[in-house]
Design an enzyme around this catalytic site. Structure first.
Site: not given
Ligand code: NAI
Length: 491
Positions: A161, A220, A276, A278
């Site tokens: 993403e 990515k 992201c 760092q």
């Molecule tokens: P986040 O921490 O906001 O959300 C992740 C969610 O996954 C949490 O609510 C957690 O409770 C849940 N989770 C963890 N293990 C689980 C499981 N086994 N079953 C069900 N739910 C589970 O993380 P975010 O920011 O959405 O990032 C997700 C991924 O996307 C990361 O790898 C990040 O690097 C990537 N990413 C993030 C961006 C951003 O702007 N935040 C942009 C692009 C990529």
């Protein structure tokens, strides 16, 4: 090619929530289930007060929720119903054991993959949405294959993403590109096409790129490394500007007009933050080290070192300007989110600026229009930060109003570029502050001339703003020809 009728997304965070809301809006014929372990998060997604703030998100959720978009904690059920499953769980940097401080912690990815293998009773396309190291798809594939029920087949795709927080909905509706990586086999290509057909419902074919899995995973990490590198590059130039009298905004404009360089992402500031940049650069560094490419790893690690330097430099500038001591002085921090238009504070530079100032004994008052007080306190008392929680509670206050925040303070420091900070009544703020009143612009968003006219001593990243004649920073250093430089040495 099998038509995708039901999508499940494991992880209802900053990526899973907005991404699936937009998919549900643009693909009314597809049912989308967003599941998470956290009941609190799911309850918030099902309420009027969504767990994350993104411009435009509420409208999309309200249009689709309960029709073809569903948030729940029934993970197993949702896995079984799905034709395609996004894994969108967090992949934080490990803070213990092998690879501590560098490698991504893939325990959430692994547990999601094991969960799928344990409960799936039909073939599935499993898509890595989370940012992962190169070859993670191979590990997911192995976990699925070693634990699958008889006769069940999986295809694992990479679909990173690229949305940016603060503009997530805009980015999802009109992305620069969609990247899908898969196995170069007939089954792999069919799965890639199936996912592409979802995005094709609102995105032109030319912007949907199909590659092999490893290219997709690496792209990515490389994209985030390049973006972070641009920020660190202009920030490094900002230090040179301060020491010479050049103006970083003028330099950024001059270099950005070169088509080969481009204008975007050349704004100097107090440093990059967010969950992201760092993490992903460190992920790349760790990968390089594991591949015996230590010079490449060292090259990218410098992007992080420069970012650390910039945050410390800003905090040191505050201390230096305030007559080399901030002990017992009130300093107001305007903005705690890592950037404007989000309530996300992960790795926010404001956390580190506050930390350095607290270590110097300052009293800190914080205002942010979107970050909740509870979150700020959680960040500052996080054991990883190393501050004494008792000291934090004693020295930090959080205000709901920017004017209250600046009342009787020696200085204010802008750490987030919220638009509303440009509209504040600075004459009123100046009246309420102790004199000399200092304004530190860590995001280059304020009208410095106006602030100087009001009476502030203004200090801004990458600039030598004219200030009161008795400024403590007018150090009068000599240039190589013996002439006095106007600039101040802030390092
Ligand atoms: P986040 O921490 O906001 O959300 C992740 C969610 O996954 C949490 O609510 C957690 O409770 C849940 N989770 C963890 N293990 C689980 C499981 N086994 N079953 C069900 N739910 C589970 O993380 P975010 O920011 O959405 O990032 C997700 C991924 O996307 C990361 O790898 C990040 O690097 C990537 N990413 C993030 C961006 C951003 O702007 N935040 C942009 C692009 C990529």
């Amino acid at each position: 090619m099998k038509e995708i009728k039901t999508i499940t997304c494991i992880g209802a965070g900053y990526v899973g929530g907005p991404t699936c809301s937009v998919i549900a809006q643009k693909c009314p014929g597809v049912n989308v289930h967003v599941v998470d372990l956290s009941q609190e998060r799911i309850d918030a997604w099902n309420s009027d007060s969504l767990p994350i703030y993104e411009p435009g998100l509420k409208e999309v959720v309200e249009e689709t929720r309960g029709k073809n978009l569903f948030f729940s904690t029934k993970i197993d059920e949702a896995i079984n119903e799905a034709d395609l499953i996004f894994i969108s769980v967090n992949t934080p940097t490990k803070n213990f054991g092998l690879g501590k401080g560098r490698a991504p912690d893939l325990k959430y990815i692994e547990s999601a993959a094991r969960n799928i293998a344990n409960v799936a009773r039909e073939n599935k396309i499993v898509v890595e949405k989370s940012t992962v190291p190169v070859k993670a798809a191979e590990s997911i594939s192995r976990i699925l294959k070693c634990n699958r029920k008889a006769g069940i087949r999986y295809q694992v795709l990479s679909n990173p993403e690229f949305l940016a927080e603060g503009t997530a909905i805009k980015d999802l509706l009109n992305p620069d590109r969609i990247l899908i990586g898969g196995e170069q086999t007939p089954e792999g290509k069919e799965a890639v096409d199936a996912l592409a057909s979802i995005y094709a419902q609102w995105i032109d074919d030319e912007r949907i790129i199909k590659t092999n899995t490893w290219s997709s995973e690496l792209s990515k990490l490389a994209a985030n490394a390049f973006l972070a590198q641009r920020v660190s590059s202009i920030n490094s130039i900002s230090a040179v500007c301060e020491a010479t009298g050049a103006d970083v905004d003028e330099v950024a404009k001059a270099i950005g007009l070169d088509n080969r360089i481009g204008k975007k992402f050349l704004k100097a500031g107090v440093g990059f933050g967010g969950s992201c940049f760092q993490k992903d650069v460190l992920n790349l560094v760790y990968l390089c080290e594991a591949l015996n490419l230590s010079e490449v790893g060292a090259y990218w690690h410098q992007v992080i070192s420069m970012n650390e330097y910039q945050k410390k430099r800003f905090a040191s500038l505050i201390v230096k300007c305030l007559f080399n001591t901030v002990t017992g002085k009130k300093i107001s921090i305007l903005g705690f989110a890592f950037k404007k238009d989000t309530g996300d504070t992960r790795e926010s530079p404001a956390i580190y600026v506050t930390k350095y100032l607290l270590e110097e004994g300052a009293k800190i008052s914080i205002y942010d229009p979107k970050v909740k007080a509870k979150q700020i306190m959680m960040d500052l008392t996080d054991p990883q930060l190393g501050l004494d929680p008792e000291k934090v509670h004693k020295l930090v206050t959080i205000e709901k109003d920017p004017y209250e925040c600046c009342q009787k303070s020696h200085a204010f420091a802008v750490c987030t570029e919220w638009n509303e900070f440009q509209e504040l009544d600075y004459a009123r703020i100046y009246q309420s502050m102790l004199k000399p009143a200092f304004a530190f612009d860590g995001r280059l968003i304020l009208d410095h001339d106006k602030l100087v006219r009001i009476g502030f001593q203004v200090e801004a990243i990458g600039k030598c703003v004219h200030s009161l004649p008795d400024s403590p920073m007018e150090s009068g250093i000599n240039d190589i020809f013996g002439k006095q430089l106007l600039a101040r040495n802030r390092s």
